[in-house]
Design an enzyme around this catalytic site. Structure first.
Site: not given
Length: 227
Positions: A136, A140
């Site tokens: 990600h 995040k």
């Protein structure tokens, strides 16, 4: 007579996912964003005049969200991840009173991957080891992601053993998840790559329209899709 659109409260409207949901909802004739809440806003007053609340805020907001939904008898769609075990119990408890769609990932493709991963684990059997790799964007907060944890739970239910997860945080990657099954002389990989946050917003809107009027229960996105 044409039915009125579903009225939704969007919690976390100023965030990345919230903004994407707002943009897509503008062209959805079956749903309107009737109210919005962001960090510091009181959720209970906004909950009164909606049919369903869509949550893409922060895990720490879940207690207030659940109290407001319970007070007014409103459906919930929860897309926020990173909840503690106690917070997950709160979600499970409120689902005895109101319908809740709780999903770590609202992508249609990702939920098909959940289904495929379970089937692969069943068919391949114990001769194949399983591992998850997820990537990600660097902003995040939770690692592993809620989606990776869900994949691990699905595989653990079949294998009765812990599934290793490798989490990578780099660049502006929206989300990539791979399940690798390694056996004697061969390896099977199942991968989902998200190119846009719109896929999650589309799924959340679909879940919001689906859950209104359902009996109280904790539903998944696979329930919404009929998988």
């Amino acid at each position: 007579m044409k039915e009125s659109p579903v009225r939704a409260l969007l919690i976390g409207a100023a965030g990345r996912m919230g903004k994407t949901v707002l943009d897509l909802a503008q062209s959805d004739l079956e749903l309107e964003i009737a109210a919005r809440c962001d960090l510091g806003d009181s959720i209970e007053p906004a909950m009164k005049n909606c049919d369903v609340a869509i949550d893409f805020s922060q895990a720490d907001s879940i207690d207030e969200i659940c109290r407001a939904a319970l007070q007014h008898g409103k459906s919930l769609v929860i897309g926020t991840t990173g909840h503690s075990q106690q917070q997950r119990k709160t979600i499970e408890q409120i689902a005895h009173s109101v319908p809740v769609v709780f999903a770590s990932n609202f992508s249609v493709g990702m939920n098909v991957l959940f289904w495929l991963a379970r089937k692969a684990a069943e068919f391949l059997g114990p001769d194949f080891s399983a591992e998850i790799i997820e990537t990600h964007h660097r902003m995040k907060k939770d690692a592993p992601s809620g989606t990776a944890k869900m994949l691990a739970e699905i595989l653990k239910a079949v294998r009765s053993s812990e599934i290793p997860i490798q989490s990578i945080r780099e660049g502006d990657v929206v989300g990539e998840h791979s399940v690798m099954f390694s056996g004697p002389g061969e390896r099977l990989e199942l991968t989902h790559r998200a190119a846009s946050r719109e896929i999650f917003a589309t799924g959340a809107l679909r879940a919001a329209k689906w859950v209104v009027g359902k009996p109280p229960k904790l539903y998944s996105m696979q329930d919404v899709l009929g998988l």
